[in-house]
Design a protein around this motif. Structure first.
Motif, mmCIF file in Angstrom:
data_model
loop_
_atom_site.group_PDB
_atom_site.id
_atom_site.type_symbol
_atom_site.label_atom_id
_atom_site.label_comp_id
_atom_site.label_asym_id
_atom_site.label_seq_id
_atom_site.Cartn_x
_atom_site.Cartn_y
_atom_site.Cartn_z
ATOM 1 N N THR A 87 -14.229 5.161 1.802
ATOM 2 C CA THR A 87 -12.897 5.049 2.412
ATOM 3 C C THR A 87 -12.144 4.010 1.608
ATOM 4 N N ASP A 158 -9.042 5.654 11.827
ATOM 5 C CA ASP A 158 -8.252 5.365 10.635
ATOM 6 C C ASP A 158 -7.654 6.701 10.186
ATOM 7 N N CYS A 160 -4.844 6.992 8.495
ATOM 8 C CA CYS A 160 -3.825 6.657 7.494
ATOM 9 C C CYS A 160 -3.525 7.790 6.519
ATOM 10 N N GLN A 161 -4.480 8.703 6.318
ATOM 11 C CA GLN A 161 -4.250 9.774 5.343
ATOM 12 C C GLN A 161 -4.038 11.134 6.004
ATOM 13 N N LYS A 187 1.745 7.759 0.970
ATOM 14 C CA LYS A 187 1.101 8.489 2.054
ATOM 15 C C LYS A 187 1.969 9.695 2.407
ATOM 16 N N ALA A 195 4.484 -0.174 5.288
ATOM 17 C CA ALA A 195 4.784 0.094 6.698
ATOM 18 C C ALA A 195 3.566 0.745 7.337
HETATM 19 C C1 LIG Z 1 -3.667 3.490 2.975
HETATM 20 C C2 LIG Z 1 -4.880 3.334 3.784
HETATM 21 C C3 LIG Z 1 -5.132 2.193 4.555
HETATM 22 C C4 LIG Z 1 -4.307 0.939 4.509
HETATM 23 O O1 LIG Z 1 -2.962 1.093 4.644
HETATM 24 P P1 LIG Z 1 -1.947 -0.019 4.111
HETATM 25 O O2 LIG Z 1 -0.660 0.402 4.726
HETATM 26 O O3 LIG Z 1 -1.940 0.040 2.627
HETATM 27 O O4 LIG Z 1 -2.411 -1.339 4.635
HETATM 28 C C5 LIG Z 1 -6.276 2.166 5.333
HETATM 29 N N1 LIG Z 1 -7.132 3.195 5.360
HETATM 30 C C6 LIG Z 1 -6.931 4.310 4.617
HETATM 31 C C7 LIG Z 1 -7.918 5.430 4.706
HETATM 32 C C8 LIG Z 1 -5.820 4.408 3.793
HETATM 33 O O5 LIG Z 1 -5.653 5.504 3.055
#
Ligand SMILES: *Cc1c(COP(=O)(O)O)cnc(C)c1O
Length: 368
Positions: A87, A158, A160-161, A187, A195
């Protein structure tokens, strides 16, 4: 750089929506609405609606979404938190900063946590698990939630993606205590700077995260409830994100159709593994299009020489970086992924002809 085909093209993306972005910019600048104004609140509402949660709390990064989630979950010194070995490092760092011990679990062929290996990593100190939905595909959330319920663990996603991705029709970020979002520029929903956000159905968690981002202060009463942070999402970035969020459904369709083009063009190459894992429960949004091949470094050079910009995410696994203090690691799938994977251009700025060119170049490499 002289690339014919860019990995991402933020300038082109901006020009696609320039009128709306510029209008928001001039309105906000003119009115001076910079911190915690209507654009932030509107974006939070629209994000919560999109994900299917009651609340969304705008933050300055995905890292802080993870960190505040773990604080709100009560994670503290001595607790163990399960994190995938493959990750982005921030997933682990957030748990470390909460005082926890990070326990890594290897991933499976789809790049996400191997759910068959989770239970072996659980001890009496395990308090939480952070499944990561990597590359636009959810972890198997049925299995993760079953294990978490059985062992009484908190789940922080998580996500984020994977904004817009789903498992059994339920969206990423709506399964766990919280979903954590990053709107880092590259992203799937990207701001013009850092952000992030938390989504949750839990009113106490929502309240705590909202106060923690303002140094612990309740802005209505002026009372400080916690030692907090300064990690609020800017009003301006929220306005831009809100505009882009409206485009997201069609942008996801575009990503999925690019993925189909890659699948048609590369699917029959023996030496390449493509990221299509036939399982109807998953709805993938292709944040990244990651292929695997034993000839990774040669292919990468060939693509670069032919003007195709690629990305190798994480040349070595994060646990191998000495400064991070991990020891005793043995995660064969993560090791293989680090050695074999390469991310192809995947963004809504791409033209069909550009995708075809990438495919042709890869086919030419393997014909040599
Ligand atoms: C981008 C990302 C993060 C962190 O995000 P930031 O906004 O850069 O702090 C955490 N986990 C994953 C899987 C990510 O791709």
């Amino acid at each position: 750089m002289g690339y014919k085909i860019r990995f991402v093209d933020p300038g082109k993306n901006y020009r696609m929506i320039k009128e709306e972005i510029d209008a928001a910019y001039f309105e906000i600048m003119d009115k001076g609405e910079l911190i915690y104004r209507s654009h932030l609140k509107n974006f939070e509402q629209n994000l919560a609606d999109f994900v299917g949660t009651k609340y969304a709390i705008g933050l300055n990064s995905g890292y802080h979404a993870l960190a505040l989630s773990l604080l709100a979950a009560g994670i503290k010194e001595g607790d163990e938190v399960i994190v995938p070995a493959h990750t982005f490092v921030a997933t682990a760092s957030a748990a470390i900063h909460a005082g926890a011990k990070v326990v890594l679990v290897d991933v499976a062929k789809d790049f996400n946590i191997d759910v068959d290996k989770i239970e072996a990593a659980i001890t009496p100190r395990t308090k939480a698990i952070i499944p990561v939905h990597l590359n636009g595909r959810l972890a198997n959330m049925e299995a993760v939630m079953n294990i978490a319920n059985k062992h009484n663990l908190i789940v922080v996603e998580d996500a984020c993606q994977s904004l817009g991705g789903a498992f059994n029709q339920k969206k990423a970020g709506s399964f766990g205590l919280t979903g954590c979002w990053s709107f880092y520029p590259f992203k799937i929903l990207g701001a013009y700077g850092d952000a992030g956000a938390i989504t949750t159905d839990n009113p106490e968690v929502a309240r705590m995260a909202s106060l923690l981002r303002f140094n612990g202060e309740d802005r209505e009463t002026g009372e400080y409830h916690y030692h907090g942070y300064t990690c609020l999402l800017d009003n301006m970035q929220a306005a831009f994100l809100d505009i882009k969020l409206r485009k997201l459904p069609s942008w996801i369709n575009r990503r999925r159709s690019i993925a189909e083009m890659y699948k048609k063009g590369l699917g029959n190459l023996e030496q390449v593994a493509i990221p299509h894992f036939e399982d109807k429960r998953f709805y993938d949004v292709y944040q990244n299009y990651v292929i695997r091949t034993k000839k990774r470094d040669e292919l990468n050079k060939f693509l670069k020489d032919n003007g195709v910009e690629t990305l190798i995410h994480w040349v070595k696994p994060y646990y191998r970086h000495e400064g991070l203090g991990f020891t005793n690691f043995n995660y064969p799938e993560t090791e293989a992924i680090s050695a074999e994977s390469i991310s192809l251009p995947m963004n809504v700025e791409l033209e069909d002809s550009e995708v075809e060119y990438v495919i042709e170049t890869i086919r030419k490499f393997f014909r040599k």
